[in-house]
Enzyme design. Structure first.
Site, mmCIF file in Angstrom:
data_model
loop_
_atom_site.group_PDB
_atom_site.id
_atom_site.type_symbol
_atom_site.label_atom_id
_atom_site.label_comp_id
_atom_site.label_asym_id
_atom_site.label_seq_id
_atom_site.Cartn_x
_atom_site.Cartn_y
_atom_site.Cartn_z
ATOM 1 N N CYS A 2 0.813 -1.090 -0.035
ATOM 2 C CA CYS A 2 0.131 0.143 -0.040
ATOM 3 C C CYS A 2 0.917 1.149 0.091
ATOM 4 O O CYS A 2 1.911 1.287 0.458
ATOM 5 C CB CYS A 2 -0.779 0.116 1.227
ATOM 6 S SG CYS A 2 -1.908 -1.427 1.412
ATOM 7 N N ARG A 27 2.638 1.535 -8.100
ATOM 8 C CA ARG A 27 2.774 0.447 -7.231
ATOM 9 C C ARG A 27 1.728 -0.581 -7.422
ATOM 10 O O ARG A 27 1.800 -1.717 -6.565
ATOM 11 C CB ARG A 27 2.915 0.955 -5.785
ATOM 12 C CG ARG A 27 4.127 1.803 -5.359
ATOM 13 C CD ARG A 27 3.864 2.590 -4.368
ATOM 14 N NE ARG A 27 3.695 1.853 -3.159
ATOM 15 C CZ ARG A 27 4.783 1.775 -1.984
ATOM 16 N NH1 ARG A 27 5.884 2.515 -2.085
ATOM 17 N NH2 ARG A 27 4.280 1.067 -1.078
ATOM 18 N N TRP A 75 -3.729 -1.842 -1.510
ATOM 19 C CA TRP A 75 -3.450 -2.923 -2.130
ATOM 20 C C TRP A 75 -4.219 -4.400 -1.389
ATOM 21 O O TRP A 75 -3.258 -4.573 -0.272
ATOM 22 C CB TRP A 75 -2.157 -3.385 -2.569
ATOM 23 C CG TRP A 75 -2.151 -4.278 -3.787
ATOM 24 C CD1 TRP A 75 -2.342 -3.958 -4.955
ATOM 25 C CD2 TRP A 75 -1.597 -5.752 -3.866
ATOM 26 N NE1 TRP A 75 -2.273 -5.004 -5.961
ATOM 27 C CE2 TRP A 75 -1.780 -5.786 -5.226
ATOM 28 C CE3 TRP A 75 -1.354 -6.570 -2.686
ATOM 29 C CZ2 TRP A 75 -1.580 -7.330 -5.425
ATOM 30 C CZ3 TRP A 75 -1.241 -7.726 -3.095
ATOM 31 C CH2 TRP A 75 -1.121 -8.157 -4.361
ATOM 32 N N ASN A 101 0.512 0.540 6.096
ATOM 33 C CA ASN A 101 1.160 -0.431 5.002
ATOM 34 C C ASN A 101 1.685 -1.564 5.876
ATOM 35 O O ASN A 101 2.407 -1.276 6.752
ATOM 36 C CB ASN A 101 2.095 0.334 4.243
ATOM 37 C CG ASN A 101 2.877 -0.288 3.289
ATOM 38 O OD1 ASN A 101 2.448 -1.458 2.967
ATOM 39 N ND2 ASN A 101 3.904 0.096 2.761
ATOM 40 N N GLY A 102 1.162 -2.718 5.504
ATOM 41 C CA GLY A 102 1.860 -3.987 6.144
ATOM 42 C C GLY A 102 1.033 -4.786 6.641
ATOM 43 O O GLY A 102 -0.225 -5.095 5.973
ATOM 44 N N GLU A 481 12.965 -23.383 -12.749
ATOM 45 C CA GLU A 481 12.635 -22.006 -12.521
ATOM 46 C C GLU A 481 13.885 -21.141 -13.020
ATOM 47 O O GLU A 481 13.680 -20.210 -13.591
ATOM 48 C CB GLU A 481 12.104 -21.907 -11.161
ATOM 49 C CG GLU A 481 12.067 -20.325 -10.778
ATOM 50 C CD GLU A 481 10.900 -19.584 -11.500
ATOM 51 O OE1 GLU A 481 10.353 -20.210 -12.281
ATOM 52 O OE2 GLU A 481 10.549 -18.452 -11.324
ATOM 53 N N LYS A 485 13.602 -18.201 -15.928
ATOM 54 C CA LYS A 485 14.158 -16.884 -15.469
ATOM 55 C C LYS A 485 14.910 -16.301 -16.642
ATOM 56 O O LYS A 485 14.850 -15.352 -16.962
ATOM 57 C CB LYS A 485 14.734 -16.637 -14.353
ATOM 58 C CG LYS A 485 13.837 -16.491 -12.923
ATOM 59 C CD LYS A 485 13.138 -15.445 -12.663
ATOM 60 C CE LYS A 485 11.820 -15.377 -13.378
ATOM 61 N NZ LYS A 485 10.698 -16.050 -12.855
ATOM 62 N N GLU A 488 13.176 -16.187 -20.557
ATOM 63 C CA GLU A 488 12.354 -15.118 -20.460
ATOM 64 C C GLU A 488 12.763 -13.784 -20.475
ATOM 65 O O GLU A 488 12.266 -12.863 -21.176
ATOM 66 C CB GLU A 488 11.163 -15.305 -19.482
ATOM 67 C CG GLU A 488 11.492 -15.120 -18.165
ATOM 68 C CD GLU A 488 10.189 -15.216 -17.186
ATOM 69 O OE1 GLU A 488 9.079 -15.200 -17.605
ATOM 70 O OE2 GLU A 488 10.477 -15.388 -15.922
ATOM 71 N N HIS A 504 20.953 -39.294 -22.114
ATOM 72 C CA HIS A 504 19.454 -39.840 -22.963
ATOM 73 C C HIS A 504 19.332 -38.912 -24.246
ATOM 74 O O HIS A 504 18.378 -38.949 -24.932
ATOM 75 C CB HIS A 504 18.479 -40.073 -22.207
ATOM 76 C CG HIS A 504 18.502 -41.128 -21.315
ATOM 77 N ND1 HIS A 504 18.747 -42.594 -21.564
ATOM 78 C CD2 HIS A 504 19.067 -41.131 -20.000
ATOM 79 C CE1 HIS A 504 18.982 -43.313 -20.504
ATOM 80 N NE2 HIS A 504 18.978 -42.471 -19.405
ATOM 81 N N LYS A 603 1.935 -9.720 -17.772
ATOM 82 C CA LYS A 603 2.110 -10.130 -16.422
ATOM 83 C C LYS A 603 0.980 -11.050 -16.030
ATOM 84 O O LYS A 603 1.091 -12.040 -15.289
ATOM 85 C CB LYS A 603 1.885 -8.708 -15.670
ATOM 86 C CG LYS A 603 2.162 -8.979 -14.057
ATOM 87 C CD LYS A 603 3.600 -9.455 -13.651
ATOM 88 C CE LYS A 603 3.565 -9.967 -12.396
ATOM 89 N NZ LYS A 603 4.876 -10.802 -12.078
HETATM 90 C C1 F6R Z 1 7.330 -16.174 -15.235
HETATM 91 C C2 F6R Z 1 6.125 -15.884 -14.526
HETATM 92 C C3 F6R Z 1 5.070 -16.764 -15.370
HETATM 93 C C4 F6R Z 1 3.809 -16.742 -14.443
HETATM 94 C C5 F6R Z 1 2.485 -17.604 -14.920
HETATM 95 C C6 F6R Z 1 1.576 -17.750 -13.816
HETATM 96 O O1 F6R Z 1 8.208 -15.448 -14.653
HETATM 97 O O2 F6R Z 1 5.659 -14.882 -14.052
HETATM 98 O O3 F6R Z 1 5.399 -17.919 -15.639
HETATM 99 O O4 F6R Z 1 4.396 -17.548 -13.147
HETATM 100 O O5 F6R Z 1 2.287 -16.951 -15.981
HETATM 101 O O6 F6R Z 1 0.786 -16.768 -13.414
HETATM 102 P P1 F6R Z 1 -0.064 -16.434 -12.251
HETATM 103 O O7 F6R Z 1 1.112 -16.971 -11.106
HETATM 104 O O8 F6R Z 1 -0.315 -15.184 -12.072
HETATM 105 O O9 F6R Z 1 -0.858 -17.298 -12.467
#
Ligand code: F6R
Length: 608
Positions: A2, A27, A75, A101-102, A481, A485, A488, A504, A603
């Protein structure tokens, strides 16, 4: 999280507060509000949705006269986004207003105590308890009352407070969440983030934990919780707005990585009470939980990777069978779901189309749905039977980091709770695991502080054509993961391999200079991964090992080594992922990529 803005001075407070809140919009928030003392009482204005709703509602603040006030963009964490839950919150007589906030960890216990004493609550928030608690302790001296109140509050918070019978003072206090004071000429500002006040002043005082600020038109004072006065240094901030929004970091992704110790702590600590894991959100009795025959986990992308790690942990610790699926596969593979199976869906946004579809399908089959979600009131949160929020705050960088870490923390708690009710975890073993769990935030911080070393390693691989990640068991899940990272945000092709699979097929791709990141955190598998390291080295690979301390053989065979602090082997995902996130970040920065907004990615993936 927040946003907080406060003002006291000669200007009309409301327009200044609105202006500050507008600068915190980046934010993320779902509602906003203000409290301003108008000369006789505190006037409150709140609205759900964009700030311009509050702006129009108060005619740009003109409708709220007065020279002292506090404002907030919320938020949601506790309670849905709506007008009632929006801040500020007030006591019954409307004479004390608070913005926060918190997270107040013991708010339910405080709420019960206050309810027993006749206090009535109108919102679902944790913040409202603070307004009533201040009322309960109020003895005409705001400073003493605030000190008394914080003595009873557990959690991390930043607060702005106004008392109608001391309208010449604006109060602020913080613990773990940021709060700064802006110093103007005969005027003072308060903000959760320097961005909010840069337009008015660059002179700033940073409050430390449990320091109380008292701001008057004529000056500012600071004291400790023992009422000892303290002198604070005023510093000049030379950041531009863009740097300030990122907390001085170059990118949101780096800022969010640096927030991981806090979000992990915020996810864990409210759910550990007196040495026991308490997941109030999971409204199932211990017997019901113990009787769960099978768990399914469905999620996408990074959230799916936390599920892959969780499968290893749940099966190892709680001896319960787990199937983990990409949500997009789960929804079409006709899984053998039984009534009362527990289906866990994991999502940062709570709006991912495939995860929503998986949830609905499992619900239709009569399963119980537990969602691990970051966004309060999102579709997944609304449709699941139980919701465990991760409270990581808004994540702006497209590539997830802090939400991933918070999801992992929530899954550890669930695994341990399940193991406990199934009688696989108790006594000393449980205590030792809890100790290791609670050490994770500071260990993550330690690894983050080591980022120069990763930056140095990353600088050697900026021109890499492809990178391999290999590991076994949980380490394989971590590799998934780490590899995602990297690819992407840097656009370097990378693949995660279960190390035993190399022979294999993949090993034919290893050539002179190929970077292989080898993750080895599981003691029982060290000899196996050591052989794999030797195999790829023999074909010219350059090996970066992420491993535990004192693993001499692996260190000897590797070209670069990042060592991790000691922990329970089941918790190493949270530690090993930190250097891998940073590796991806620094390689991407070195290649000049737009790390916060990688090409072609959104996102929140709200379409199939
Ligand atoms: C990778 C990333 C995506 C999300 C995926 C699921 O860095 O951010 O792979 O993890 O799109 O998104 P949510 O968690 O919002 O369901």
């Amino acid at each position: 999280m927040c946003g907080i803005v406060g003002y006291i001075g000669k200007k009309q407070a409301a327009p200044v507060i609105l202006d500050g809140l507008e600068r915190l919009e980046y934010r993320g928030y779902d509602s906003a509000g203000m409290a301003v003392y108008d000369g006789s009482r505190l006037q409150i204005a709140k609205s759900t949705g964009r700030l311009n709703v509050l702006y129009n509602h108060t005619r740009g603040g003109e409708a709220l006269p007065g020279f002292v006030g506090i404002g907030h963009t919320r938020w949601a964490t506790h309670g849905m986004p709506n007008d009632v839950n929006a801040h500020p919150h007030v006591n019954k007589s409307g004479t004390i207003a608070v913005v926060q906030n918190g997270i107040i960890e013991n708010y339910l216990a405080l709420k019960k105590k206050l309810t027993d004493k006749g206090y009535e609550f109108v919102s679902d928030t944790d913040t409202e308890v603070l307004a009533h608690l201040l009322d309960y302790y109020y003895n005409g001296d705001p400073r003493k009352t605030i000190i008394k109140m914080i003595g009873h509050v557990e959690g991390s918070y930043a607060l702005g407070i106004v008392f109608a019978d001391h309208p010449d003072v604006l109060y602020g206090v913080r613990k773990e969440c940021p709060l700064i004071i802006g110093v103007g000429k005969d005027e003072y500002f308060m903000a959760s983030d320097v961005t909010a006040i840069l337009k008015y002043t660059r002179k700033v005082v940073y409050l430390n934990n449990l320091e109380i600020a008292e701001l008057r038109e004529g000056g500012m004072e600071f004291c400790t919780v023992d009422e000892d006065k303290i002198e604070k240094e005023t510093v000049t901030v030379d950041w531009d707005v863009s740097a300030a929004e990122k907390g001085g970091y170059e990118h949101y992704m780096l800022k969010e990585m640096m927030e991981q110790p806090k979000v992990v702590r915020d996810t864990l600590s409210p759910r550990i009470k007196k040495g026991e894991i308490v997941i109030e959100e999971l409204a199932m009795t211990d017997a019901e939980l113990a009787n769960v025959k099978k768990i399914f986990i469905a999620a996408c992308g990074s959230a799916y990777h936390t599920g892959v790690t969780a499968k290893y942990i749940f099966e190892n610790l709680a001896r319960v069978p787990v199937e983990v699926d990409l949500a997009s596969e789960f929804r079409y593979r006709d899984p053998l779901l039984e009534k009362n199976d527990l289906v866990i869906v994991i999502s940062q946004s709570g709006e991912t189309a495939d995860t929503i579809a998986a949830l609905r399908m499992a619900k239709e089959a009569g399963c119980r749905i537990l969602a691990i979600v970051n966004v309060v009131g999102s579709t997944i949160a609304r449709e699941a039977d139980f919701v465990m929020y991760t409270w990581a705050g808004p994540e702006i960088a497209v590539a997830t980091t802090k939400a991933y870490s918070a999801q992992m923390a929530a899954l550890y708690l669930l695994a341990m709770k399940l193991a406990k009710v199934r009688h696989y975890l108790h006594g000393r073993k449980q205590q030792a695991m809890l100790n290791d769990l609670m050490k994770l935030p500071e260990q993550i911080e330690l690894l983050l502080n080591n980022r120069e070393e990763i930056q140095r390693i990353a600088s050697r691989f900026i021109a890499a054509k492809y990178v391999f990640f290999m590991g076994r068991g949980i380490d394989y899940a971590i590799c998934l993961e780490g590899s995602l990272k990297l690819k992407e945000i840097s656009y370097i092709h990378s693949e995660a391999y279960a190390a035993g699979e190399l022979k294999h097929g993949t090993i034919s791709l290893i050539e002179e200079g190929t970077l292989v990141a080898a993750v080895s955190t599981q003691p029982s598998l060290y000899p196996k991964i050591l052989s794999n390291i030797k195999e790829v080295k023999a074909r010219g690979a350059v090996v970066l090992s992420i491993t535990t301390m004192g693993n001499i053989e692996i260190e000897k065979e590797s070209d670069y080594v990042i060592t991790l602090p000691e922990s329970n082997p089941l918790f190493f995902d949270s530690l090993a992922i930190i250097p891998l996130q940073m590796l991806a970040y620094y390689i991407a920065v070195g290649r000049g990529c737009d790390v916060d907004k990688p090409r072609n990615l959104a996102k929140s993936v709200t379409v199939e």
